[in-house]
Scaffold this motif. Structure first.
Motif, PDB file in Angstrom:
ATOM      1  N   ARG A 140      53.570  -8.322  29.565  1.00  0.00           N
ATOM      2  CA  ARG A 140      53.512  -8.740  28.162  1.00  0.00           C
ATOM      3  C   ARG A 140      52.236  -8.272  27.462  1.00  0.00           C
ATOM      4  NH1 ARG A 140      55.841 -12.284  24.697  1.00  0.00           N
ATOM      5  NH2 ARG A 140      57.158 -13.183  26.299  1.00  0.00           N
ATOM      6  N   ALA A 141      51.099  -8.502  28.058  1.00  0.00           N
ATOM      7  CA  ALA A 141      49.839  -8.135  27.398  1.00  0.00           C
ATOM      8  C   ALA A 141      49.776  -6.635  27.115  1.00  0.00           C
ATOM      9  CB  ALA A 141      48.650  -8.576  28.256  1.00  0.00           C
ATOM     10  N   ASP A 142      50.292  -5.828  28.041  1.00  0.00           N
ATOM     11  CA  ASP A 142      50.251  -4.372  27.836  1.00  0.00           C
ATOM     12  C   ASP A 142      51.225  -3.937  26.750  1.00  0.00           C
ATOM     13  OD1 ASP A 142      48.324  -4.150  29.798  1.00  0.00           O
ATOM     14  OD2 ASP A 142      49.701  -3.416  31.345  1.00  0.00           O
ATOM     15  N   LEU A 143      52.442  -4.476  26.745  1.00  0.00           N
ATOM     16  CA  LEU A 143      53.406  -4.084  25.720  1.00  0.00           C
ATOM     17  C   LEU A 143      52.927  -4.526  24.338  1.00  0.00           C
ATOM     18  CD1 LEU A 143      56.013  -2.674  25.009  1.00  0.00           C
ATOM     19  CD2 LEU A 143      57.240  -4.805  25.476  1.00  0.00           C
ATOM     20  N   GLU A 144      52.385  -5.728  24.223  1.00  0.00           N
ATOM     21  CA  GLU A 144      51.845  -6.175  22.937  1.00  0.00           C
ATOM     22  C   GLU A 144      50.714  -5.250  22.495  1.00  0.00           C
ATOM     23  OE1 GLU A 144      50.741 -10.298  23.294  1.00  0.00           O
ATOM     24  OE2 GLU A 144      52.831 -10.931  23.561  1.00  0.00           O
ATOM     25  N   TRP A 145      49.837  -4.869  23.429  1.00  0.00           N
ATOM     26  CA  TRP A 145      48.715  -3.987  23.113  1.00  0.00           C
ATOM     27  C   TRP A 145      49.229  -2.643  22.598  1.00  0.00           C
ATOM     28  CZ3 TRP A 145      46.721   0.687  24.753  1.00  0.00           C
ATOM     29  CH2 TRP A 145      45.402   0.951  24.378  1.00  0.00           C
ATOM     30  N   ILE A 146      50.225  -2.072  23.273  1.00  0.00           N
ATOM     31  CA  ILE A 146      50.805  -0.790  22.852  1.00  0.00           C
ATOM     32  C   ILE A 146      51.398  -0.904  21.446  1.00  0.00           C
ATOM     33  CG2 ILE A 146      52.725   0.825  23.262  1.00  0.00           C
ATOM     34  CD1 ILE A 146      52.288   0.221  26.314  1.00  0.00           C
TER      35      ILE A 146
END
Length: 171
Positions: free
Chosen positions: A151-157
């Motif tokens: 989740r944190a990576d997809l939100e960041w992207i």
């Protein structure tokens, strides 16, 4: 083909993604990565190629990032057609007459979804549907053909995505 740039999300066959100077882990299809011309419905492969992010959708009824301008809701009626016989193949639909994947899932995988333009214009029945960026079940667990991130990576992207960005999936 223009070389990948800073605004591109580049994914290799090992599930290593690079975006804006960061190295991220992602899941790829259980069938590995194969050329888009060989992609078929249900093969579990992630299509290699260069894709655009067509839309970002999120579940407004679940906790998550504050939607940015242009993000669209995932509504209860939404299904994504995966039946090559369906006139709405590889698109959203309401009816259940044909096979379609529910966008409002019981798990969290589709709480945040980026829709890739794979097989979208024109749509070729049977050449693969529902190729998304979405949340993973757990690290490196294979998908049905999508790219999945924590989740944190997809939100960041998605918060840093630009209209000139591409998704570059390498074999």
């Amino acid at each position: 083909m223009k070389s990948p740039g800073f605004a591109d999300l580049v994914v290799d066959r090992r599930g290593v993604a690079r975006f804006r100077g960061r190295r991220l882990t992602c899941s790829v299809g259980r069938g590995g990565i194969k050329p888009a011309a060989q992609k078929r419905e249900g093969d579990g492969a992630t299509p290699a190629g260069i894709w655009r992010l067509e839309a970002v959708r999120r579940r407004p009824d679940r906790p998550g990032p504050k939607p940015l301008k242009g993000w669209l809701p995932i509504l209860p009626w939404m299904r994504w057609s995966d039946d090559p016989r369906d006139p709405a193949y590889n698109d959203l639909r309401r009816e259940n007459r044909f096979s379609a994947e529910r966008m409002r899932r019981g798990d969290r995988m589709y709480d945040l979804v980026g829709v890739l333009d794979h097989n979208r214009d024109p749509v070729e029945p049977g050449a693969g549907s529902a190729v998304f960026l979405h949340l993973h079940r757990r690290p490196r667990r294979p998908t049905a053909g999508c790219l999945a991130f924590k989740r944190a990576d997809l939100e960041w992207i998605l918060r840093r995505w630009s209209p000139r960005g591409r998704i570059v999936i390498r074999e």
